[in-house]
Write a protein that holds these residues in place. Structure first.
Motif, PDB file in Angstrom:
ATOM      1  N   ASP A   1     -32.039  11.259 -24.952  1.00  0.00           N
ATOM      2  CA  ASP A   1     -33.452  11.507 -24.615  1.00  0.00           C
ATOM      3  C   ASP A   1     -33.566  12.268 -23.301  1.00  0.00           C
ATOM      4  O   ASP A   1     -34.301  13.245 -23.199  1.00  0.00           O
ATOM      5  CB  ASP A   1     -34.233  10.190 -24.490  1.00  0.00           C
ATOM      6  N   GLY A   2     -32.843  11.820 -22.295  1.00  0.00           N
ATOM      7  CA  GLY A   2     -32.926  12.437 -20.980  1.00  0.00           C
ATOM      8  C   GLY A   2     -32.422  13.872 -20.967  1.00  0.00           C
ATOM      9  O   GLY A   2     -33.024  14.743 -20.357  1.00  0.00           O
ATOM     10  N   LEU A   3     -31.304  14.126 -21.651  1.00  0.00           N
ATOM     11  CA  LEU A   3     -30.733  15.467 -21.643  1.00  0.00           C
ATOM     12  C   LEU A   3     -31.519  16.447 -22.511  1.00  0.00           C
ATOM     13  O   LEU A   3     -31.669  17.614 -22.161  1.00  0.00           O
ATOM     14  CB  LEU A   3     -29.276  15.426 -22.109  1.00  0.00           C
ATOM     15  N   MET A   4     -32.021  15.975 -23.625  1.00  0.00           N
ATOM     16  CA  MET A   4     -32.711  16.877 -24.550  1.00  0.00           C
ATOM     17  C   MET A   4     -34.164  17.125 -24.153  1.00  0.00           C
ATOM     18  O   MET A   4     -34.776  18.090 -24.593  1.00  0.00           O
ATOM     19  CB  MET A   4     -32.590  16.362 -25.978  1.00  0.00           C
ATOM     20  N   ALA A   5     -34.702  16.279 -23.285  1.00  0.00           N
ATOM     21  CA  ALA A   5     -36.103  16.425 -22.882  1.00  0.00           C
ATOM     22  C   ALA A   5     -36.315  17.592 -21.920  1.00  0.00           C
ATOM     23  O   ALA A   5     -37.402  18.148 -21.853  1.00  0.00           O
ATOM     24  CB  ALA A   5     -36.598  15.135 -22.244  1.00  0.00           C
ATOM     25  N   LYS A   6     -35.293  17.960 -21.180  1.00  0.00           N
ATOM     26  CA  LYS A   6     -35.423  19.028 -20.183  1.00  0.00           C
ATOM     27  C   LYS A   6     -34.800  20.309 -20.722  1.00  0.00           C
ATOM     28  O   LYS A   6     -33.585  20.378 -20.921  1.00  0.00           O
ATOM     29  CB  LYS A   6     -34.758  18.620 -18.880  1.00  0.00           C
TER      30      LYS A   6
END
Length: 90
Positions: free
Chosen positions: A13-18
């Motif tokens: 979630d964290g990596l793909m959100a940005k």
């Protein structure tokens, strides 16, 4: 398989959100603990190695955080960051 999550957010979630991370996929293996990150960066891009190293550093920082470190419990892990053309860039 154990999924590392912090308040409902996973590494994926964290990596793909940005968008600036250029991450297109995140995979996990449990034994041994491995993270496989796929990016939209080509291995021929002059910034590919730096980008892969940056992503690896972000994941290490997350895994060593106060909230996640007890979950990992000193278990060894491996992080692989792959380019769009499936070459390791970290």
């Amino acid at each position: 398989m154990r999924m590392l999550a912090l308040h409902g957010y996973t590494i994926a979630d964290g990596l793909m959100a940005k968008k600036e991370f250029k991450v297109t996929g995140v995979g996990y293996k449990d034994k041994p603990l491995s993270f496989i990150i796929t990016t939209s960066v080509l291995s021929s891009d002059p910034t590919a190695k730096a980008h892969g190293t940056k992503l690896e550093s972000l994941i290490v920082e997350f895994l060593q955080s106060e909230e996640i470190s007890p979950i990992v419990d000193n278990e060894p892990y491996e992080i692989t960051v792959n380019s769009k053309d499936n070459k390791k860039i970290n």
